[in-house]
Write an enzyme that holds these catalytic residues in place. Structure first.
Site, mmCIF file in Angstrom:
data_model
loop_
_atom_site.group_PDB
_atom_site.id
_atom_site.type_symbol
_atom_site.label_atom_id
_atom_site.label_comp_id
_atom_site.label_asym_id
_atom_site.label_seq_id
_atom_site.Cartn_x
_atom_site.Cartn_y
_atom_site.Cartn_z
ATOM 1 N N HIS A 496 0.814 -1.211 0.000
ATOM 2 C CA HIS A 496 0.000 0.000 0.000
ATOM 3 C C HIS A 496 0.853 1.267 0.000
ATOM 4 O O HIS A 496 0.345 2.371 -0.206
ATOM 5 C CB HIS A 496 -0.932 0.001 1.210
ATOM 6 N N ASP A 500 -2.131 2.231 -4.586
ATOM 7 C CA ASP A 500 -3.351 2.683 -3.920
ATOM 8 C C ASP A 500 -4.450 1.631 -4.064
ATOM 9 O O ASP A 500 -4.404 0.781 -4.962
ATOM 10 C CB ASP A 500 -3.824 4.008 -4.526
#
Length: 525
Positions: A496, A500
């Site tokens: 992450h 995204d």
């Protein structure tokens, strides 16, 4: 005079440790002879002679740390080689009566004493290059007994590392005079692990030694029976399988773990084969004896297992891992395979599997979402404009991830052929370090073991890994109707920090769409 220097050692490797030299100063060498092996934290590098000549001076001794380009030795012209060879020949001829007159002492003495008595030239068998970042290995089961005749390039023993299993080849025809390491010993690249007595004379001692001692005769069949990979031997012992009844599919007919598993499936066990043939009644209590053994057993982790554990934990500690899920209807692919399988096999010689569709689907998605094909390096993001897909393969030693190179340029048939080749070499322990580094994205197929859903762990430094799972018929809603379809859960674990949530979900949807409508792969949609 030619300088022998440290070659390039591989990606991110700047230094190495000098292993055992295969030749002494003054020895004659031929072009491409392995002079010494350099051990790094990733691989073992073989340093070969560039030309025929004489090893005049060894600059870097065993155990020294050297950098790329450092001088290892000096190789002179070939003028000294014949003199040395003649000297050895004279020594051999002078001492031949002594060695033949003392067979018992010959058997007890090591290879060096044999060299002194002159019964053939002695050649060292050394630990070869073991892969980038691999600095040591563990000796597996010996494939040849001491005193047995051996041929050049015949595998003597297997060395198990944290990444690959490496065979130690015999450097010349002759007799295995001495084994210098036992199973379980830790060795490093370049270490001398055995000595071979070469020349025409070595063929004679074997029968001479076998005549007074009958146990020498018994060694040959025993060596054939244990002609198996170390992992196969361990599994055979654990599962009570007679290796003599298992057909080997590995190199030189050696039994692999896969062969033992096949034997288990067919019901082959030791009591029903070799033991039963010898003394059925006397051997029956053996299983009971095992049951009365210790309730616990402490076994040292293999180097591969240690590396797997460390890398997976590092990935969890470093990356901000998150997993998103979806599912795909596999009806279209299954129908396509059924319709075109025979024609595909006839043209390409391999079956059309599922993995090639997943590879192509992922490549198409990676092209549109480059962050999933990127990695973090410090404060920079490295976007990869190539698509090397790692395919996780489970072996008897643990999980390895060989890499399919440039998948965007390969056809489905090319991918299937390469997957078959890499999978076979992985299970046989034949993968090299180059086969397992540099992937930009990874596929993990837990479905072949029956996994219905999982959250795969990233293969650092990659930012994404796709988990494939079992295809299972499930009721789904389709145009207002409940229908049964072969469905597969898909799981994308991603970092992450660089990917995204929108990109991850979009990536997985594109993979799903391509799988449910394979024509999109052809049309590049």
């Amino acid at each position: 005079m030619t300088d022998i220097t440290v070659p390039q050692l591989g990606e991110s490797v700047s230094e190495a440790t000098v292993g055992s030299w295969n030749f002494a100063e003054g020895d004659a060498v031929k072009k491409d002879d392995i002079l010494v092996e350099l051990e790094t934290d990733k691989v073992s590098i073989e340093v070969r002679a560039d030309e025929d000549g004489t090893l005049t001076k060894i600059v870097a001794r065993e155990g020294e740390t050297v950098e790329i380009g450092a001088k290892l030795a000096e190789l002179g012209g070939g003028s000294a080689a014949p003199a040395k060879a003649e000297e050895k020949t004279e020594t051999k001829n002078d001492a031949a009566p002594q060695s033949s007159a003392q067979p018992e002492q010959k058997k007890a003495d090591n290879a060096m004493s044999k060299a002194e008595t002159g019964n053939g030239d002695m050649v060292d068998a050394t630990i070869p290059e073991m892969g980038e970042s691999v600095s040591e290995g563990t000796v597996g089961a010996w494939l040849v007994d001491a005193g047995a005749a051996v041929k050049k390039d015949q595998a003597l023993v297997e060395i198990e590392t944290d990444k690959v299993a490496v065979e130690v080849p015999c450097p010349a025809d002759g007799i295995l005079a001495e084994r210098l390491a036992d199973e379980g010993d830790v060795v490093t690249p370049g270490d001398v692990i055995a000595r071979i007595r070469t020349g025409e004379a070595p063929a004679e001692p074997a029968p001479a030694e076998a005549a007074p001692k009958q146990e020498a005769k018994a060694e040959a069949p025993a060596a054939e029976e244990v002609k198996a990979m170390p992992s196969a031997t361990r599994m055979a012992e654990e599962k009570n399988v007679d290796l003599g009844e298992v057909e080997g599919s590995g190199k030189d007919g050696r039994v692999t773990k896969g062969d033992v598993l096949k034997a288990l499936e067919s019901g082959a066990t030791a009591p029903s084969s070799a033991e039963a043939k010898r003394e059925p009644a006397a051997e029956k209590p053996k299983p009971a004896a095992r049951e009365t053994g210790p309730r616990e057993e402490r076994v040292k982790m293999t180097r591969l297992r240690q590396t797997i554990a460390r890398r997976l934990k590092d990935a969890q500690n470093t990356a901000a891992m998150l997993t998103t899920f979806n599912e795909a209807d596999m009806s279209a692919i299954m129908s396509m395979r059924k319709t075109h399988q025979d024609a595909f096999v006839e043209k390409h010689g391999v079956k059309l599997g599922f993995m090639s569709f997943f590879v192509k689907a992922c490549v198409n998605a990676l092209k549109e979402l480059p962050a999933v094909n990127a990695e973090i390096d410090g404060e920079d993001i490295i976007y990869k404009n190539y698509y090397d897909i790692g395919v996780a393969v489970s072996t008897e030693r643990g999980l390895v991830v060989p890499v399919l190179r440039d998948c965007d340029t390969k056809s489905l048939a090319d991918i299937e052929k390469e997957i078959i080749d890499l999978g076979k070499r992985a299970r046989d322990g034949k993968l090299g370090i180059d086969d397992m580094q540099g992937a930009t994205f990874t596929l993990s197929n837990g479905g072949i073991f029956g996994s219905l859903l999982s959250t795969p762990i990233l293969n650092a430094p990659q930012s994404g890994i796709l988990g494939m799972h079992k295809i299972q018929d499930r009721p789904v809603a389709e145009k207002g109707q409940v229908v049964v379809r072969p469905m597969m859960y898909l799981a994308l674990s991603y970092d992450h920090r660089i990917v995204d949530g929108r990109e991850a979900v979009t990536f997985l949807v594109k993979v799903k769409d391509a799988l449910e409508d394979p024509a999109r792969l052809v049309l590049d949609l």
